[in-house]
Design an enzyme around this catalytic site. Structure first.
Site, short mmCIF file in Angstrom:
data_model
loop_
_atom_site.label_atom_id
_atom_site.label_comp_id
_atom_site.label_asym_id
_atom_site.label_seq_id
_atom_site.Cartn_x
_atom_site.Cartn_y
_atom_site.Cartn_z
N ALA A 299 -5.08 1.10 -21.16
CA ALA A 299 -6.21 1.03 -22.09
C ALA A 299 -5.86 1.72 -23.41
O ALA A 299 -6.04 1.16 -24.49
CB ALA A 299 -7.45 1.65 -21.46
N ALA B 189 0.09 2.23 -10.71
CA ALA B 189 -0.57 1.03 -10.19
C ALA B 189 0.47 0.14 -9.53
O ALA B 189 1.51 -0.15 -10.11
CB ALA B 189 -1.28 0.29 -11.32
N GLN B 190 0.18 -0.28 -8.31
CA GLN B 190 1.17 -1.07 -7.56
C GLN B 190 0.80 -2.55 -7.55
O GLN B 190 1.52 -3.40 -8.05
CB GLN B 190 1.25 -0.55 -6.12
CG GLN B 190 1.80 0.84 -6.00
CD GLN B 190 1.85 1.32 -4.55
OE1 GLN B 190 1.24 0.73 -3.66
NE2 GLN B 190 2.57 2.39 -4.33
N GLU C 171 -5.59 -9.51 -2.81
CA GLU C 171 -5.97 -8.17 -2.41
C GLU C 171 -7.41 -8.23 -1.90
O GLU C 171 -8.07 -9.28 -2.00
CB GLU C 171 -5.84 -7.18 -3.57
CG GLU C 171 -4.39 -6.89 -3.93
CD GLU C 171 -4.25 -5.80 -4.98
OE1 GLU C 171 -5.24 -5.12 -5.29
OE2 GLU C 171 -3.14 -5.66 -5.49
N HIS D 250 -9.31 4.71 -1.54
CA HIS D 250 -8.42 3.61 -1.17
C HIS D 250 -8.17 3.69 0.33
O HIS D 250 -7.87 4.75 0.85
CB HIS D 250 -7.09 3.72 -1.93
CG HIS D 250 -6.30 2.45 -1.90
ND1 HIS D 250 -5.67 2.01 -0.76
CD2 HIS D 250 -6.03 1.52 -2.85
CE1 HIS D 250 -5.06 0.86 -1.01
NE2 HIS D 250 -5.27 0.54 -2.29
N ARG E 235 -12.80 -3.22 -0.57
CA ARG E 235 -12.17 -1.94 -0.25
C ARG E 235 -13.10 -0.95 0.47
O ARG E 235 -12.69 -0.24 1.37
CB ARG E 235 -11.71 -1.35 -1.59
CG ARG E 235 -10.77 -0.25 -1.50
CD ARG E 235 -10.21 0.01 -2.86
NE ARG E 235 -9.15 -0.93 -3.19
CZ ARG E 235 -8.47 -0.92 -4.34
NH1 ARG E 235 -8.77 -0.03 -5.26
NH2 ARG E 235 -7.52 -1.78 -4.57
N HIS F 142 -9.35 7.51 -4.97
CA HIS F 142 -8.46 6.61 -5.71
C HIS F 142 -8.97 6.28 -7.10
O HIS F 142 -8.19 6.29 -8.06
CB HIS F 142 -8.33 5.32 -4.89
CG HIS F 142 -7.43 4.28 -5.49
ND1 HIS F 142 -6.09 4.51 -5.75
CD2 HIS F 142 -7.67 2.99 -5.86
CE1 HIS F 142 -5.55 3.41 -6.26
NE2 HIS F 142 -6.48 2.49 -6.35
N ARG G 223 -15.34 -1.00 -7.34
CA ARG G 223 -14.45 -1.84 -8.14
C ARG G 223 -13.68 -2.83 -7.27
O ARG G 223 -13.15 -2.47 -6.22
CB ARG G 223 -13.45 -0.96 -8.88
CG ARG G 223 -12.41 -1.71 -9.66
CD ARG G 223 -11.51 -0.75 -10.39
NE ARG G 223 -10.74 0.07 -9.49
CZ ARG G 223 -9.54 -0.24 -9.02
NH1 ARG G 223 -8.96 -1.38 -9.37
NH2 ARG G 223 -8.90 0.58 -8.23
C1 SIN Z 1 -3.43 -1.36 -4.77
O1 SIN Z 1 -2.36 -1.81 -5.14
O2 SIN Z 1 -3.86 -1.41 -3.63
C2 SIN Z 1 -4.28 -0.67 -5.79
C3 SIN Z 1 -4.81 -1.68 -6.68
C4 SIN Z 1 -6.06 -1.19 -7.31
O3 SIN Z 1 -6.45 -0.03 -7.16
O4 SIN Z 1 -6.73 -2.00 -7.95
#
Ligand code: SIN
Length: 567
Positions: free
Chosen positions: A28, A59-60, A128, A248, A297, A358, A393
């Site tokens: 950002a 960030a993955q 995801e 997370h 999540r 997270h 989120r």
């Molecule tokens: C993840 O890679 O699980 C995290 C992605 C996220 O927090 O949006």
């Protein structure tokens, strides 16, 4: 108007003049800086560590956008609204999903390289939690944030944007009318500047990231101490939705007493087919949600916690042995390396995982152009509450939100000819500084009382313990005129206490379970009473202490200055 509360700090010994100061250097902050500079605004980036050291780097999974064949912004909108559990601002989400795909293309033009399919050359997309489609673009397998950060840092250097690294922002400078006039900051260690200084500018963009360090175990780096939210509160801005802390579900479990930043095991591992199992190898997500392991999540984190409670276990397992060595090495090299560094080989054994703090879904309340309730102060990225995330989120929407709203802020600044503000009025500090050692106390209190599972009793205990910390420091100041020595540790602890108090105040008030706010004593969602946001600001009348007042706001985007209802 300013609240008159500031951190105790020496007077600025140096100053820089600018049109815009960007605080933070994640996706950002750097996007905002690049766009402001391109519009001819003299832009300075201030960042707490090195330019590439913020949360973005960690960030993955990737960045969500409707880029795939057959996918549409409307479908992305639907998934985001469902994850947000009734509290998303639909107008903000609509902007995110419609402007998102082009914003990602501009990021690619800036130099970010995403993984593409060998066969088609198209961007590869993964899934995801909460997404009904493959929609997540990734880079370096599971190193998306690192690649985005690399590309943006290079672009900022190429553009010749002035940067101040290792600088902890302290407070907002405001003129006599309360308009933004810049920031004060402290440069830690070697650099072009030293000690406390100021950047004078009529526009300040907060992009300071999150506040994960308010809990003992988090995926956030050590710099994520809620500095932006605390600064904004002291400046009189409104904060919203802070009770919605996302835990997370799958963070590498390193022991029950593990503290600080913990290695993330991306949702994308589940997106590619990994299973959540208990110690007996039972897949407990099947039958809990139509998307099983890929449920939103909050649902997965709650299911893991319940299973842990039922079985008296400290963790569950993520089993992806069936990927095989080659897929692990190519698709998830970062996670593979992190697991192996801790003695776990995901190729041959299930990964122990447990939820950890997270992401802050709430933050400094903004309108659709990133404006906060303080004139000239903007916010984007995790520090902001744009209304996109609601109560929870959707996975991989955060990098996209950072991009889209940073661009909107830059456009707003470019379109306005903000009058040069007068010099910031120095405001004497009126609150106490906490000592650096209290950081661990705050983290322990928050983890015990305001973690994944909350209740009126646990939150009351947390509130009492936090007030005791604050009260002791205030009494010391009032009675003996003493406060902790100003310095990075005490400023960070003071900021952490500030956001912890607000978070607990909001979590106590919200007597329902919704999204990532989970109340044991109010297990159901209560739309009749709680289809609304909690907006928090510091009392303007009470100058000696950080008194939190909360205001319920049912219509989030349109209410800019709600009246204070109670203290
Ligand atoms: C993840 O890679 O699980 C995290 C992605 C996220 O927090 O949006």
């Amino acid at each position: 108007m300013s609240t008159g509360i500031r951190l105790h700090a020496p007077a600025p010994g140096w100053a820089i003049e600018a049109d815009v100061v960007v605080v933070g250097s994640g996706v950002a902050g750097l996007t905002a800086a690049l766009r402001c500079a391109a519009a001819g605004r003299r832009t300075v980036v201030v960042t707490k560590a090195r330019l590439d050291d913020g949360s973005t780097r960690w960030a993955q999974g990737g960045i969500a956008a409707a880029l795939g064949e057959g996918d549409t912004p409307e479908q992305h909108l639907d998934d985001t609204l469902v994850a947000g559990a009734g509290l998303c601002d639909e107008a903000a989400v609509r902007l995110l999903v419609t402007e998102g795909p082009d914003a990602v293309r501009r990021l690619i033009d800036t130099g970010a390289v995403f993984d593409t399919s060998d066969a088609t050359g198209e961007i590869e997309l993964t899934r995801e939690g909460g997404h009904h489609r493959r929609r997540i673009a990734h880079a370096g397998g599971d190193a998306t944030g690192a690649e985005i950060s690399r590309a943006l840092v290079a672009a900022v250097h190429d553009a010749g944007i002035e940067t101040v690294e290792n600088a902890l922002v302290l407070d907002l400078l405001q003129d006599a009318d309360g308009r933004t006039a810049g920031v004060t900051l402290h440069v830690m260690g070697e650099g072009q500047h030293d000690g406390v200084g100021a950047v004078h500018a009529p526009a300040v963009i907060l992009a300071t990231g999150g506040m994960g360090q308010v809990f003992s175990a988090t995926t956030n780096p050590a710099v994520s101490t809620g500095d932006g939210v605390a600064l904004a509160l002291r400046a009189g801005a409104e904060i919203s939705d802070l009770e919605f802390v996302q835990f997370h579900p799958t963070v590498l479990f390193l022991g029950p007493d593990a503290e600080g930043q913990q290695p993330l095991v991306s949702e994308a591992v589940r997106g590619e087919g990994a299973h959540l199992v208990d110690a007996g190898g039972v897949r407990f997500m099947a039958g809990q949600h139509e998307l099983a392991e890929l449920a939103p999540r909050d649902i997965v984190a709650k299911a893991i916690m319940r299973r842990m409670q039922e079985q008296g276990a400290h963790h569950m397992y993520l089993d992806a042995r069936h990927f095989g060595a080659q897929m692990w090495e190519q698709r998830f090299p970062t996670i593979l390396a992190a697991c192996r560094a801790h003695g776990i080989d995901p190729v041959t054994e299930p990964i122990p995982v447990a939820p950890a703090a997270h992401y802050a879904s709430g933050g400094v309340r903004t309108d659709l152009d990133g404006r906060t309730t303080v004139p000239g102060l903007y916010a984007c990225g995790e520090v902001a509450c744009t209304g996109v995330h609601g109560a929870n989120r959707l996975a991989s929407n955060s990098l996209l939100e950072g991009l889209v709203f940073a661009e909107r802020i830059a456009a707003d600044i470019a379109a306005s000819s903000a009058p040069r503000t007068g010099p910031g009025i120095p405001v004497p500090s009126t609150g106490p500084l906490l000592s650096g050692e209290t950081r661990l106390d705050i983290q322990r209190i928050m983890t015990e009382g305001a973690g994944v599972l909350r209740s009126a009793a646990s939150l009351e205990q947390a509130a009492d313990a936090l007030e005791a910390l604050y009260g002791a420091a205030l009494t010391e100041l009032e009675t003996h005129g003493k406060t902790a020595e100003p310095g990075t540790d005490s400023w960070e602890s003071t900021n952490l206490l500030c956001v912890a108090r607000v978070l607990v105040a909001a979590a106590r008030r919200r007597a329902e379970t919704r999204g990532c706010h989970w109340r044991e004593d109010h297990p159901d969602r209560d739309d009749e009473n709680w289809h609304r946001h909690l907006v928090v600001r510091v009392s303007e009348t009470e100058r000696r202490a950080l008194v939190v007042t909360t205001t319920d706001s049912a219509d989030f985007p349109s209410v800019r200055h709600p009246p204070i209802q109670e203290q």
